[in-house]
Design an enzyme around this catalytic site. Structure first.
Site, PDB file in Angstrom:
ATOM      1  N   GLY A  58       0.799  -1.224   0.000  1.00 12.92           N
ATOM      2  CA  GLY A  58       0.000   0.000   0.000  1.00 12.92           C
ATOM      3  C   GLY A  58       0.828   1.268   0.000  1.00 12.92           C
ATOM      4  O   GLY A  58       0.312   2.343  -0.319  1.00 12.92           O
ATOM      5  N   SER A  59       2.117   1.165   0.340  1.00 14.74           N
ATOM      6  CA  SER A  59       2.977   2.343   0.297  1.00 14.74           C
ATOM      7  C   SER A  59       3.730   2.451  -1.024  1.00 14.74           C
ATOM      8  O   SER A  59       4.311   3.498  -1.312  1.00 14.74           O
ATOM      9  CB  SER A  59       3.987   2.314   1.452  1.00 14.74           C
ATOM     10  OG  SER A  59       3.312   2.464   2.675  1.00 14.74           O
ATOM     11  N   SER A 103       6.969   4.469   3.600  1.00 17.17           N
ATOM     12  CA  SER A 103       6.419   3.366   4.406  1.00 17.17           C
ATOM     13  C   SER A 103       5.444   3.952   5.413  1.00 17.17           C
ATOM     14  O   SER A 103       5.845   4.739   6.269  1.00 17.17           O
ATOM     15  CB  SER A 103       7.535   2.611   5.130  1.00 17.17           C
ATOM     16  OG  SER A 103       6.962   1.718   6.074  1.00 17.17           O
ATOM     17  N   THR A 108       8.693  -1.226   7.697  1.00 18.22           N
ATOM     18  CA  THR A 108       8.742  -2.325   6.723  1.00 18.22           C
ATOM     19  C   THR A 108      10.195  -2.629   6.366  1.00 18.22           C
ATOM     20  O   THR A 108      10.931  -1.756   5.910  1.00 18.22           O
ATOM     21  CB  THR A 108       7.917  -1.949   5.486  1.00 18.22           C
ATOM     22  OG1 THR A 108       6.566  -1.768   5.928  1.00 18.22           O
ATOM     23  CG2 THR A 108       7.959  -3.007   4.419  1.00 18.22           C
ATOM     24  N   ARG A 155      -3.015   0.960   3.004  1.00 12.37           N
ATOM     25  CA  ARG A 155      -3.724   1.051   1.717  1.00 12.37           C
ATOM     26  C   ARG A 155      -4.841   2.070   1.736  1.00 12.37           C
ATOM     27  O   ARG A 155      -5.291   2.522   0.686  1.00 12.37           O
ATOM     28  CB  ARG A 155      -4.275  -0.330   1.319  1.00 12.37           C
ATOM     29  CG  ARG A 155      -5.302  -0.903   2.292  1.00 12.37           C
ATOM     30  CD  ARG A 155      -5.607  -2.337   1.939  1.00 12.37           C
ATOM     31  NE  ARG A 155      -6.613  -2.963   2.799  1.00 12.37           N
ATOM     32  CZ  ARG A 155      -6.407  -3.443   4.011  1.00 12.37           C
ATOM     33  NH1 ARG A 155      -5.194  -3.337   4.553  1.00 12.37           N
ATOM     34  NH2 ARG A 155      -7.372  -4.020   4.698  1.00 12.37           N
ATOM     35  N   GLU A 240      -6.490  -7.481  -0.519  1.00  7.78           N
ATOM     36  CA  GLU A 240      -6.428  -7.116   0.902  1.00  7.78           C
ATOM     37  C   GLU A 240      -7.806  -6.833   1.501  1.00  7.78           C
ATOM     38  O   GLU A 240      -8.092  -7.257   2.616  1.00  7.78           O
ATOM     39  CB  GLU A 240      -5.505  -5.918   1.099  1.00  7.78           C
ATOM     40  CG  GLU A 240      -4.053  -6.244   0.782  1.00  7.78           C
ATOM     41  CD  GLU A 240      -3.097  -5.126   1.139  1.00  7.78           C
ATOM     42  OE1 GLU A 240      -3.058  -4.711   2.299  1.00  7.78           O
ATOM     43  OE2 GLU A 240      -2.406  -4.626   0.225  1.00  7.78           O
ATOM     44  N   HIS A 256      -0.107  -9.929 -26.316  1.00  6.81           N
ATOM     45  CA  HIS A 256       0.996 -10.702 -26.879  1.00  6.81           C
ATOM     46  C   HIS A 256       1.260 -11.985 -26.094  1.00  6.81           C
ATOM     47  O   HIS A 256       2.260 -12.650 -26.316  1.00  6.81           O
ATOM     48  CB  HIS A 256       2.252  -9.832 -26.950  1.00  6.81           C
ATOM     49  CG  HIS A 256       2.041  -8.619 -27.814  1.00  6.81           C
ATOM     50  ND1 HIS A 256       2.277  -8.604 -29.168  1.00  6.81           N
ATOM     51  CD2 HIS A 256       1.528  -7.405 -27.513  1.00  6.81           C
ATOM     52  CE1 HIS A 256       1.961  -7.420 -29.675  1.00  6.81           C
ATOM     53  NE2 HIS A 256       1.495  -6.674 -28.685  1.00  6.81           N
ATOM     54  N   LYS A 350       4.929 -10.791   8.625  1.00  7.68           N
ATOM     55  CA  LYS A 350       5.809  -9.769   9.208  1.00  7.68           C
ATOM     56  C   LYS A 350       6.325 -10.224  10.579  1.00  7.68           C
ATOM     57  O   LYS A 350       7.495 -10.044  10.903  1.00  7.68           O
ATOM     58  CB  LYS A 350       5.069  -8.437   9.324  1.00  7.68           C
ATOM     59  CG  LYS A 350       4.902  -7.734   7.980  1.00  7.68           C
ATOM     60  CD  LYS A 350       4.328  -6.333   8.112  1.00  7.68           C
ATOM     61  CE  LYS A 350       4.217  -5.677   6.736  1.00  7.68           C
ATOM     62  NZ  LYS A 350       3.644  -4.335   6.754  1.00  7.68           N
TER      63      LYS A 350
HETATM   64  C1  F6R Z   1      -1.785  -2.810   4.474  1.00  5.40           C
HETATM   65  C2  F6R Z   1      -1.099  -2.742   3.210  1.00  5.40           C
HETATM   66  C3  F6R Z   1       0.222  -3.435   3.045  1.00  5.40           C
HETATM   67  C4  F6R Z   1       1.367  -2.534   3.538  1.00  5.40           C
HETATM   68  C5  F6R Z   1       2.736  -3.199   3.320  1.00  5.40           C
HETATM   69  C6  F6R Z   1       3.891  -2.288   3.691  1.00  5.40           C
HETATM   70  O1  F6R Z   1      -2.915  -1.965   4.451  1.00  5.40           O
HETATM   71  O2  F6R Z   1      -1.617  -2.158   2.308  1.00  5.40           O
HETATM   72  O3  F6R Z   1       0.369  -3.740   1.686  1.00  5.40           O
HETATM   73  O4  F6R Z   1       1.325  -1.304   2.876  1.00  5.40           O
HETATM   74  O5  F6R Z   1       2.806  -4.357   4.091  1.00  5.40           O
HETATM   75  O6  F6R Z   1       3.727  -1.710   4.947  1.00  5.40           O
HETATM   76  P1  F6R Z   1       3.956  -0.139   5.108  1.00  5.40           P
HETATM   77  O7  F6R Z   1       3.002   0.515   4.194  1.00  5.40           O
HETATM   78  O8  F6R Z   1       3.668   0.153   6.552  1.00  5.40           O
HETATM   79  O9  F6R Z   1       5.385   0.102   4.743  1.00  5.40           O
END
Ligand code: F6R
Length: 357
Positions: A58-59, A103, A108, A155, A240, A256, A350
């Site tokens: 999401g970032s 992030s 992350t 997200r 998600e 293609h 995670k």
């Molecule tokens: C959760 C989401 C995930 C996070 C990803 C990275 O809503 O969309 O895809 O974005 O795990 O975490 P961040 O964004 O905190 O770096």
């Protein structure tokens, strides 16, 4: 199955208030712009010859959307990096490379590792986050920090993560002033909101109607140009929010290869719904290709739908579809009795990775 006209049932299921967060997207777009205007940026950053955006999930998607939006307007290449180690070229051109580490949580590990490497190699660095380790490192290193406050899953903070990137590039002189385009997008989404909101009944709500048609099916989203990045956003939101398998495809490339893979497994193919994202301003060849591709897939027994963007500027056109897709993904979860917010598999991964450090 949950009745999408039962507003009380929808609210009871939507424990993390994902519908409210989605509805706040137009406000976020404006707030994100104001927020990024306050950060001090060294003049040398504006002389970078390439831009690398670090992020995951999401970032990261904000970086993709930015790349799609400004492909025809930005004089330097923009790349999105979703991994630990940086490509070798960063070391050779660090003083000409602007790296933006994005992030939402700031914690992350892929983003933090790549950011650390960028710092060691001497790239121009900016951090974009709500806090965590990334904010702590940015303060310790004395690099520009775009800090935003928004209590949501990453997200659902797309307005901040995307607009912050946009505002930074405008302020550094890589892009013309895109605030009027952003304002058009925010106003358009405000106008669309009542039609997509939970109070609007299924028969008058295109997001609920589309969501219902996708129950038990695997969506494959097709987009060309900037809308390919929007297709990717839809895919991630189906994963998600809706807890649904989904895929995205880019035109013309899909013509293609993908179009040939329509025979086997027959039961699987019969479960696909191809969603074509259409831009009313797309060029004639792209429009022809999109329609021809949909015809081909229909002949192969794949259900096809076309969703057409609204608005004048590209930013509004992209966000009109993002807004629709966000709502669809949420209603698809709710229709199947799932709370859109929790993402246990991501949390588990995670935690597992952190424990093994
Ligand atoms: C959760 C989401 C995930 C996070 C990803 C990275 O809503 O969309 O895809 O974005 O795990 O975490 P961040 O964004 O905190 O770096």
């Amino acid at each position: 199955m949950v009745d999408l006209n039962d507003v009380r049932a929808l609210r009871a299921l939507d424990g993390g208030h994902m519908l409210r967060l989605i509805g706040e997207l137009p406000d976020q777009l404006r707030a994100g712009w104001r927020n990024a205007a306050a950060v001090n940026l060294p003049a040398a950053y504006g002389r970078a010859r390439r831009i690398l955006i670090l992020g995951m999930g999401g970032s990261a998607i904000g970086g993709d959307l930015l790349r799609g939006l400004v492909a025809a307007r930005c004089p330097v290449p923009i790349m999105v990096h979703r991994d630990y180690s940086l490509p070798a070229w960063v070391a050779d051109s660090a003083s000409e490379t602007l790296v933006i580490a994005s992030s939402h949580s700031g914690n992350t590990e892929e983003t933090l590792t790549a950011c650390h490497e960028a710092r060691e190699k001497g790239a121009h660095l900016i951090a974009l986050t709500t806090g965590g380790e990334l904010a702590a490192r940015a303060r310790a290193w004395g690099i520009p920090l775009v800090l935003y406050r928004y209590a949501s899953p990453p997200r659902a903070a797309l307005g901040y993560s995307f607009v912050s990137l946009l505002a930074l590039l405008v302020r550094l002189g890589f892009l013309p002033d895109l605030q009027p385009e952003l304002e058009e997008a925010a106003s358009l989404l405000e106008a669309m909101r009542p039609t997509l909101a939970e109070e609007r009944p299924l028969s008058e709500n295109p997001a609920k109607e589309l969501a219902l048609s996708l129950v038990g099916r695997v969506p494959v989203i097709f987009g060309a140009g900037a809308l390919a990045t929007v297709a990717r956003r839809w895919k991630c939101q189906f994963n998600e929010n809706s807890k649904t398998w989904a895929m995205w495809e880019e035109l013309p490339e899909a013509d293609h290869n993908t179009v040939v893979g329509t025979n086997f497994p027959a039961e699987g193919i019969g479960r696909l719904t191809a969603l074509f994202l259409a831009d009313p301003q797309e060029d004639a060849r792209t429009a022809l290709r999109r329609r021809a591709t949909a015809d081909l897939l229909s002949e192969a027994g794949i259900a096809c739908r076309t969703l057409t963007a609204r608005g004048e500027g590209l930013l509004a056109r992209m966000f009109s579809l993002i807004f629709l897709g966000d709502y669809v993904s949420c209603y698809l979860a709710l229709a199947q009795g799932a709370d859109p917010t929790p993402i246990p598999p991501i949390d588990r991964l995670k935690a597992l990775l952190a424990a093994a450090r």
